[in-house]
Scaffold this motif. Structure first.
Motif, PDB file in Angstrom:
ATOM      1  N   LEU A  29     -32.365  -4.537 -16.933  1.00  0.00           N
ATOM      2  CA  LEU A  29     -31.436  -4.716 -15.815  1.00  0.00           C
ATOM      3  C   LEU A  29     -31.406  -3.456 -14.948  1.00  0.00           C
ATOM      4  CD1 LEU A  29     -29.051  -6.417 -14.537  1.00  0.00           C
ATOM      5  CD2 LEU A  29     -27.537  -5.018 -15.958  1.00  0.00           C
ATOM      6  N   THR A  30     -31.597  -3.661 -13.645  1.00  0.00           N
ATOM      7  CA  THR A  30     -31.351  -2.572 -12.698  1.00  0.00           C
ATOM      8  C   THR A  30     -29.864  -2.581 -12.412  1.00  0.00           C
ATOM      9  OG1 THR A  30     -33.533  -2.874 -11.726  1.00  0.00           O
ATOM     10  CG2 THR A  30     -31.935  -1.613 -10.435  1.00  0.00           C
ATOM     11  N   ILE A  31     -29.138  -1.570 -12.931  1.00  0.00           N
ATOM     12  CA  ILE A  31     -27.690  -1.540 -12.727  1.00  0.00           C
ATOM     13  C   ILE A  31     -27.395  -1.019 -11.321  1.00  0.00           C
ATOM     14  CG2 ILE A  31     -27.141  -1.371 -15.179  1.00  0.00           C
ATOM     15  CD1 ILE A  31     -26.603   1.646 -14.704  1.00  0.00           C
ATOM     16  N   GLY A  32     -26.113  -0.942 -10.970  1.00  0.00           N
ATOM     17  CA  GLY A  32     -25.724  -0.493  -9.633  1.00  0.00           C
ATOM     18  C   GLY A  32     -25.358  -1.690  -8.773  1.00  0.00           C
ATOM     19  N   GLN A  33     -24.325  -1.504  -7.957  1.00  0.00           N
ATOM     20  CA  GLN A  33     -23.739  -2.630  -7.211  1.00  0.00           C
ATOM     21  C   GLN A  33     -23.540  -2.312  -5.736  1.00  0.00           C
ATOM     22  OE1 GLN A  33     -21.646  -5.374  -8.658  1.00  0.00           O
ATOM     23  NE2 GLN A  33     -22.063  -4.979 -10.797  1.00  0.00           N
ATOM     24  N   GLU A  34     -24.052  -1.165  -5.282  1.00  0.00           N
ATOM     25  CA  GLU A  34     -23.653  -0.738  -3.940  1.00  0.00           C
ATOM     26  C   GLU A  34     -24.750   0.111  -3.311  1.00  0.00           C
ATOM     27  OE1 GLU A  34     -20.578   2.296  -4.068  1.00  0.00           O
ATOM     28  OE2 GLU A  34     -19.626   1.380  -2.327  1.00  0.00           O
ATOM     29  N   GLY A  35     -25.016  -0.105  -2.040  1.00  0.00           N
ATOM     30  CA  GLY A  35     -25.998   0.728  -1.372  1.00  0.00           C
ATOM     31  C   GLY A  35     -25.963   0.553   0.131  1.00  0.00           C
ATOM     32  N   ALA A  36     -26.742   1.413   0.798  1.00  0.00           N
ATOM     33  CA  ALA A  36     -26.854   1.340   2.257  1.00  0.00           C
ATOM     34  C   ALA A  36     -28.273   1.743   2.631  1.00  0.00           C
ATOM     35  CB  ALA A  36     -25.848   2.289   2.906  1.00  0.00           C
ATOM     36  N   GLY A  37     -28.792   1.102   3.663  1.00  0.00           N
ATOM     37  CA  GLY A  37     -30.153   1.417   4.096  1.00  0.00           C
ATOM     38  C   GLY A  37     -30.574   0.524   5.249  1.00  0.00           C
ATOM     39  N   SER A  38     -31.900   0.378   5.395  1.00  0.00           N
ATOM     40  CA  SER A  38     -32.428  -0.401   6.525  1.00  0.00           C
ATOM     41  C   SER A  38     -33.181  -1.618   6.020  1.00  0.00           C
ATOM     42  CB  SER A  38     -33.402   0.457   7.333  1.00  0.00           C
ATOM     43  OG  SER A  38     -32.737   1.600   7.800  1.00  0.00           O
ATOM     44  N   VAL A  39     -33.054  -2.699   6.755  1.00  0.00           N
ATOM     45  CA  VAL A  39     -33.786  -3.920   6.406  1.00  0.00           C
ATOM     46  C   VAL A  39     -35.266  -3.701   6.708  1.00  0.00           C
ATOM     47  CG1 VAL A  39     -34.080  -6.379   6.929  1.00  0.00           C
ATOM     48  CG2 VAL A  39     -31.775  -5.361   6.887  1.00  0.00           C
ATOM     49  N   ILE A  40     -36.120  -4.009   5.711  1.00  0.00           N
ATOM     50  CA  ILE A  40     -37.576  -3.908   5.896  1.00  0.00           C
ATOM     51  C   ILE A  40     -38.147  -5.276   6.268  1.00  0.00           C
ATOM     52  CG2 ILE A  40     -39.783  -3.413   4.763  1.00  0.00           C
ATOM     53  CD1 ILE A  40     -38.290  -1.667   2.762  1.00  0.00           C
ATOM     54  N   ALA A  41     -37.671  -6.315   5.598  1.00  0.00           N
ATOM     55  CA  ALA A  41     -38.212  -7.663   5.812  1.00  0.00           C
ATOM     56  C   ALA A  41     -37.160  -8.677   5.407  1.00  0.00           C
ATOM     57  CB  ALA A  41     -39.474  -7.858   4.952  1.00  0.00           C
ATOM     58  N   VAL A  42     -37.273  -9.875   5.940  1.00  0.00           N
ATOM     59  CA  VAL A  42     -36.353 -10.944   5.527  1.00  0.00           C
ATOM     60  C   VAL A  42     -37.147 -12.178   5.113  1.00  0.00           C
ATOM     61  CG1 VAL A  42     -34.427 -10.148   6.967  1.00  0.00           C
ATOM     62  CG2 VAL A  42     -36.036 -11.823   7.899  1.00  0.00           C
ATOM     63  N   GLY A  43     -36.571 -12.949   4.213  1.00  0.00           N
ATOM     64  CA  GLY A  43     -37.183 -14.193   3.773  1.00  0.00           C
ATOM     65  C   GLY A  43     -36.891 -15.306   4.768  1.00  0.00           C
ATOM     66  N   PRO A  44     -37.537 -16.473   4.555  1.00  0.00           N
ATOM     67  CA  PRO A  44     -37.308 -17.602   5.459  1.00  0.00           C
ATOM     68  C   PRO A  44     -35.826 -17.976   5.544  1.00  0.00           C
ATOM     69  CG  PRO A  44     -39.144 -18.050   3.958  1.00  0.00           C
ATOM     70  CD  PRO A  44     -38.523 -16.779   3.492  1.00  0.00           C
ATOM     71  N   GLY A  45     -35.397 -18.326   6.735  1.00  0.00           N
ATOM     72  CA  GLY A  45     -34.039 -18.835   6.924  1.00  0.00           C
ATOM     73  C   GLY A  45     -32.978 -17.782   7.157  1.00  0.00           C
ATOM     74  N   VAL A  46     -33.355 -16.500   7.080  1.00  0.00           N
ATOM     75  CA  VAL A  46     -32.342 -15.446   7.265  1.00  0.00           C
ATOM     76  C   VAL A  46     -32.170 -15.163   8.763  1.00  0.00           C
ATOM     77  CG1 VAL A  46     -31.814 -12.993   6.898  1.00  0.00           C
ATOM     78  CG2 VAL A  46     -32.739 -14.378   5.030  1.00  0.00           C
ATOM     79  N   THR A  47     -30.922 -15.294   9.221  1.00  0.00           N
ATOM     80  CA  THR A  47     -30.669 -15.060  10.655  1.00  0.00           C
ATOM     81  C   THR A  47     -29.642 -13.967  10.905  1.00  0.00           C
ATOM     82  OG1 THR A  47     -29.015 -16.812  10.586  1.00  0.00           O
ATOM     83  CG2 THR A  47     -31.217 -17.443  11.347  1.00  0.00           C
ATOM     84  N   ASN A  48     -28.863 -13.592   9.875  1.00  0.00           N
ATOM     85  CA  ASN A  48     -27.777 -12.636  10.134  1.00  0.00           C
ATOM     86  C   ASN A  48     -28.254 -11.182  10.204  1.00  0.00           C
ATOM     87  OD1 ASN A  48     -28.148 -12.795   7.245  1.00  0.00           O
ATOM     88  ND2 ASN A  48     -26.248 -11.652   7.007  1.00  0.00           N
ATOM     89  N   VAL A  49     -29.446 -10.894   9.645  1.00  0.00           N
ATOM     90  CA  VAL A  49     -30.006  -9.539   9.765  1.00  0.00           C
ATOM     91  C   VAL A  49     -31.501  -9.640  10.067  1.00  0.00           C
ATOM     92  CG1 VAL A  49     -28.344  -8.363   8.258  1.00  0.00           C
ATOM     93  CG2 VAL A  49     -30.401  -9.396   7.253  1.00  0.00           C
ATOM     94  N   LYS A  50     -32.051  -8.540  10.612  1.00  0.00           N
ATOM     95  CA  LYS A  50     -33.490  -8.521  10.932  1.00  0.00           C
ATOM     96  C   LYS A  50     -34.049  -7.142  10.591  1.00  0.00           C
ATOM     97  CE  LYS A  50     -32.733  -7.239  15.780  1.00  0.00           C
ATOM     98  NZ  LYS A  50     -31.429  -6.636  15.464  1.00  0.00           N
ATOM     99  N   PRO A  51     -35.394  -7.020  10.468  1.00  0.00           N
ATOM    100  CA  PRO A  51     -35.971  -5.717  10.148  1.00  0.00           C
ATOM    101  C   PRO A  51     -35.466  -4.634  11.103  1.00  0.00           C
ATOM    102  CG  PRO A  51     -37.634  -7.409   9.935  1.00  0.00           C
ATOM    103  CD  PRO A  51     -36.412  -8.087  10.508  1.00  0.00           C
ATOM    104  N   GLY A  52     -35.127  -3.489  10.524  1.00  0.00           N
ATOM    105  CA  GLY A  52     -34.641  -2.373  11.331  1.00  0.00           C
ATOM    106  C   GLY A  52     -33.129  -2.241  11.328  1.00  0.00           C
TER     107      GLY A  52
END
Ligand code: NDP
Length: 323
Positions: free
Chosen positions: A59-82
């Protein structure tokens, strides 16, 4: 390959391993993010120790983070790369990159940097629901907050003061008491042995309508004894161990008390709630009403050292792990 801190078995800090892991691909509904900062939270200790059950191993533990979107899967509209994004409450956080359900991400305002975001999403959204929804703190209230110099604690003290409340902060040392007072606690009590008596003195006998207790086993009785009749015990954590089973008649004997055991997951399960809770947090932080104290940083690969410090009560405010 990416790097992640994983556990292959539960136990002490030594069970965390800095593993090479194949880079994950976002499936429909997911986003892949490059993490610039990762939050350290007490819940990470519970998953590592086995107090909370791991959904799978390793298990990769940890529940919180911040960063930049690199890629999105099909159907994702609320965020985009960058996009600059942050999240709390999704396992898999201790990694250089991760995939996550895109509807769990919130976009970061330009005014909030990655470290601050990783330090505040989980603890700050928790403070929000505790004082704005579980019990709605209002002008003139006097409230008790345990671990007042900790991550949730320093945020809660500042925010509750802003709402017009008088905060009695419970801490373990004079140094932590000073810190809690500097962040809005009007009164501080060191240790819980005399908590109810101190609350009685401070409130002129009225006691308090709500206690926010994240310590659990050790403070349960002192917290109940600090409540006014019909008061609400908010037992939201187990830093000293879980509260043992108790006789419900105690609530009647101590003044028709209420008890709740809330979790951030419930309060942010709906997308609209997540946006509202995060939105209010961004607002108080952007306005400077709540300052996020990033008092410790560790390289992500040294997460074990961060856990040792957290469990030894050596940290104050928030701690960020840097990938
Ligand atoms: P903190 O930064 O508050 O660290 C924990 C603090 O708890 C310590 O610094 C210490 O403060 C106090 N503490 C009291 N007794 C013990 C003990 N026996 N061992 C270790 N620490 C002890 O952590 P977080 O801000 O990350 O989390 C605070 C609490 O809130 C945790 O219990 C966590 O599980 C809970 N939480 C619950 C959530 C929910 O939705 N239910 C969400 C987020 C957090 P001192 O030395 O002053 O006593």
């Amino acid at each position: 390959m990416i790097k992640a801190i994983r556990i292959h078995t539960t136990g002490g800090p030594e069970v965390m391993k800095w593993d090479d892991v194949p880079r994950p691909e976002p499936v429909p509904g997911e986003a892949l993010i490059k993490q610039e900062a990762v939050g350290l939270n007490y819940i990470d200790v519970y998953f590592r120790s086995g107090l909370y059950k791991a959904p799978s191993m390793p298990l990769t533990i940890g529940q919180e983070g911040a960063g930049s979107v690199i890629a999105v899967g099909p159907g994702v509209t609320n965020v985009k790369p960058g996009d600059r994004v942050a999240y709390a409450g999704s396992l898999g956080g201790y990694a250089t990159e991760r995939v996550i359900a895109a509807d769990r991400l919130v976009k970061l305002p330009d005014s909030i940097d990655f470290r601050t975001a990783a330090a505040m999403m989980l603890q700050g959204m928790t403070a929000q629901y505790l004082i704005r929804r579980t019990y709605r703190v209002k002008e003139g209230d006097t409230i008790v907050a345990h671990a007042a110099a900790g991550g949730v604690g320093l945020i809660l003290c500042q925010w509750a003061k802003y709402l017009g409340a008088t905060v009695i902060g419970v801490v373990s040392t004079e140094q932590k008491a000073e810190l809690a007072r500097a962040h809005g606690a009007a009164h501080t009590v060191i240790g819980h042995a005399n908590l109810a008596a101190e609350v009685k003195r401070i409130t002129g006998g009225a006691m308090v309508p709500v206690v926010y207790d994240s310590v659990g086993k050790d403070t349960w009785n002192a917290s109940l004894d600090s409540l006014a009749p019909l008061g609400l015990m908010v037992s939201y954590g187990n830093a000293s161990g879980p509260v043992p089973p108790f006789d419900i008649g105690v609530l009647s004997a101590k003044g028709s008390l209420y008890v709740t055991r809330p979790s951030l997951a419930t309060y942010t399960a709906k997308r609209e709630d997540l946006e509202k809770v995060a939105g209010e947090l961004f607002e108080v932080v952007s306005k400077g009403v709540v300052k996020i104290a990033v008092n410790q940083t560790f390289p992500l690969k040294d997460a074990a050292a961060a856990h040792i410090a957290l469990e030894a009560r050596k940290t104050t405010g928030s701690t960020v792990l840097l990938p």
